[in-house]
Scaffold this motif. Sequence first.
Motif, mmCIF file in Angstrom:
data_model
loop_
_atom_site.group_PDB
_atom_site.id
_atom_site.type_symbol
_atom_site.label_atom_id
_atom_site.label_comp_id
_atom_site.label_asym_id
_atom_site.label_seq_id
_atom_site.Cartn_x
_atom_site.Cartn_y
_atom_site.Cartn_z
ATOM 1 N N GLN A 56 0.822 -1.206 0.000
ATOM 2 C CA GLN A 56 0.000 0.000 0.000
ATOM 3 C C GLN A 56 0.858 1.259 0.000
ATOM 4 N N ALA A 57 1.934 1.232 0.774
ATOM 5 C CA ALA A 57 2.794 2.405 0.874
ATOM 6 C C ALA A 57 3.479 2.716 -0.447
ATOM 7 N N ASN A 58 3.688 1.675 -1.269
ATOM 8 C CA ASN A 58 4.384 1.861 -2.531
ATOM 9 C C ASN A 58 3.451 1.848 -3.733
ATOM 10 N N LYS A 59 2.149 1.900 -3.489
ATOM 11 C CA LYS A 59 1.186 1.923 -4.584
ATOM 12 C C LYS A 59 1.386 3.189 -5.406
ATOM 13 N N PRO A 60 1.411 3.064 -6.746
ATOM 14 C CA PRO A 60 1.666 4.238 -7.579
ATOM 15 C C PRO A 60 0.574 5.277 -7.460
ATOM 16 N N GLY A 61 0.955 6.561 -7.575
ATOM 17 C CA GLY A 61 0.000 7.642 -7.540
ATOM 18 C C GLY A 61 -0.706 7.779 -8.878
ATOM 19 N N TYR A 62 -1.544 8.809 -8.984
ATOM 20 C CA TYR A 62 -2.358 8.968 -10.190
ATOM 21 C C TYR A 62 -1.511 9.035 -11.450
ATOM 22 N N TRP A 63 -0.486 9.884 -11.459
ATOM 23 C CA TRP A 63 0.285 10.077 -12.676
ATOM 24 C C TRP A 63 1.120 8.860 -13.019
ATOM 25 N N GLU A 64 1.559 8.125 -12.014
ATOM 26 C CA GLU A 64 2.280 6.876 -12.284
ATOM 27 C C GLU A 64 1.346 5.883 -12.965
ATOM 28 N N ALA A 65 0.126 5.803 -12.467
ATOM 29 C CA ALA A 65 -0.862 4.903 -13.060
ATOM 30 C C ALA A 65 -1.281 5.363 -14.454
ATOM 31 N N ALA A 66 -1.253 6.673 -14.694
ATOM 32 C CA ALA A 66 -1.678 7.216 -15.995
ATOM 33 C C ALA A 66 -0.772 6.766 -17.131
ATOM 34 N N LYS A 67 0.425 6.297 -16.808
ATOM 35 C CA LYS A 67 1.321 5.781 -17.849
ATOM 36 C C LYS A 67 0.708 4.599 -18.579
ATOM 37 N N ASP A 68 -0.187 3.891 -17.906
ATOM 38 C CA ASP A 68 -0.816 2.711 -18.492
ATOM 39 C C ASP A 68 -2.170 3.018 -19.122
ATOM 40 N N ASP A 69 -2.579 4.280 -19.102
ATOM 41 C CA ASP A 69 -3.848 4.653 -19.724
ATOM 42 C C ASP A 69 -3.772 4.494 -21.241
ATOM 43 N N LYS A 70 -4.916 4.437 -21.871
ATOM 44 C CA LYS A 70 -4.974 4.405 -23.329
ATOM 45 C C LYS A 70 -4.549 5.773 -23.863
ATOM 46 N N LEU A 71 -3.657 5.775 -24.839
ATOM 47 C CA LEU A 71 -3.170 7.027 -25.407
ATOM 48 C C LEU A 71 -4.223 7.647 -26.319
ATOM 49 N N VAL A 72 -4.529 8.917 -26.066
ATOM 50 C CA VAL A 72 -5.387 9.699 -26.949
ATOM 51 C C VAL A 72 -4.533 10.844 -27.484
ATOM 52 N N LYS A 73 -4.331 10.867 -28.782
ATOM 53 C CA LYS A 73 -3.503 11.904 -29.401
ATOM 54 C C LYS A 73 -4.360 13.120 -29.742
ATOM 55 N N PRO A 74 -3.911 14.303 -29.405
ATOM 56 C CA PRO A 74 -4.656 15.495 -29.831
ATOM 57 C C PRO A 74 -4.639 15.612 -31.352
ATOM 58 N N ALA A 75 -5.642 16.253 -31.902
ATOM 59 C CA ALA A 75 -5.604 16.593 -33.322
ATOM 60 C C ALA A 75 -4.407 17.507 -33.573
ATOM 61 N N HIS A 76 -3.972 17.566 -34.813
ATOM 62 C CA HIS A 76 -2.878 18.449 -35.232
ATOM 63 C C HIS A 76 -1.529 17.991 -34.682
ATOM 64 N N THR A 77 -1.393 16.686 -34.459
ATOM 65 C CA THR A 77 -0.107 16.131 -34.044
ATOM 66 C C THR A 77 0.293 15.035 -35.022
ATOM 67 N N THR A 78 1.583 14.737 -35.059
ATOM 68 C CA THR A 78 2.092 13.645 -35.880
ATOM 69 C C THR A 78 3.169 12.921 -35.087
ATOM 70 N N GLY A 79 3.817 11.968 -35.723
ATOM 71 C CA GLY A 79 4.927 11.278 -35.084
ATOM 72 C C GLY A 79 4.474 10.234 -34.087
ATOM 73 N N GLU A 80 5.458 9.545 -33.528
ATOM 74 C CA GLU A 80 5.185 8.484 -32.563
ATOM 75 C C GLU A 80 4.457 9.058 -31.348
ATOM 76 N N ASN A 81 3.355 8.448 -30.999
ATOM 77 C CA ASN A 81 2.535 8.854 -29.849
ATOM 78 C C ASN A 81 1.980 10.276 -29.981
ATOM 79 N N GLY A 82 2.009 10.826 -31.193
ATOM 80 C CA GLY A 82 1.447 12.168 -31.391
ATOM 81 C C GLY A 82 2.212 13.264 -30.688
ATOM 82 N N THR A 83 3.504 13.057 -30.448
ATOM 83 C CA THR A 83 4.279 14.045 -29.691
ATOM 84 C C THR A 83 5.025 15.031 -30.584
#
Length: 270
Positions: A56-83
Amino acid sequence: MSKRNSQAAKTAARERLRAERERQAKRAKIKRQVIVACSVVGVLAIAGGVGYLVVQANKPGYWEAAKDDKLVKPAHTTGENGTTVVIGKDTAKKTLVMYEDPRCPVCAQFEQTVGSTVKKDLDAGKFKIQYVGATFLDGNLTGEGSKNALSALGAALNVSPEAFLEYKAAMYSAKWHPEETNDKFKSDDYLIEIANTVGALKNNKQFQDAVKNGTYDKWALDMSATFDKSGVSGTPTLMMDGKKLTGSDGKNAPMTVPEYTKALDAALKA
């Protein structure tokens, strides 16, 4: 599960996401406890309890867990992962790469002093701008405002490149940019308040929902990783054709209009 920020009020969608993760964690915990209870008793059961506390003490926080979220690329982006975010006229032959961290006070100073000149040159077709967002100040200062603001910039980019540029300028303005030690950008409400000063984003429900629901949180983390791999060590950094644009010190970004104009003219002629 640690919350994304300290606000009491978060959107229902974000809370449902966290609640589901919490339920999954509890189910996994119960399953582990049942296995332990059926196989051992006494001392081993106590050890299992201690082990659970460590987990429990080492459970990842929100942003750590967000690494595993489904990637949504904004419009007007290109390249790997829309970055890859490139804005400007197709006829522009050169590209000015800008590295910025939303919480960076020097980036705010640059944008307040030189930003309007950069925008004028962009509109004139002197170059395209490639934006690379960083979030290292969240680690250096602790917090999550850089990541949260970068995610909101992704939501603005999804509306339009113009909205992105106007929103970025508003974030860095003297009115809205907080001291770097004040993690004010962690607040979705604050980011939406800033956005309401931008015509295309004012009361824009799609944009607001994306900010509140963290639609582009995973994208923000991937963008930040792109910065980390770039070899650039600080912000703001301006580069053209792989070379830095610097001010009179020959090291850092030009922080006045004359210094910027001199550095840009040399880069355009190279």
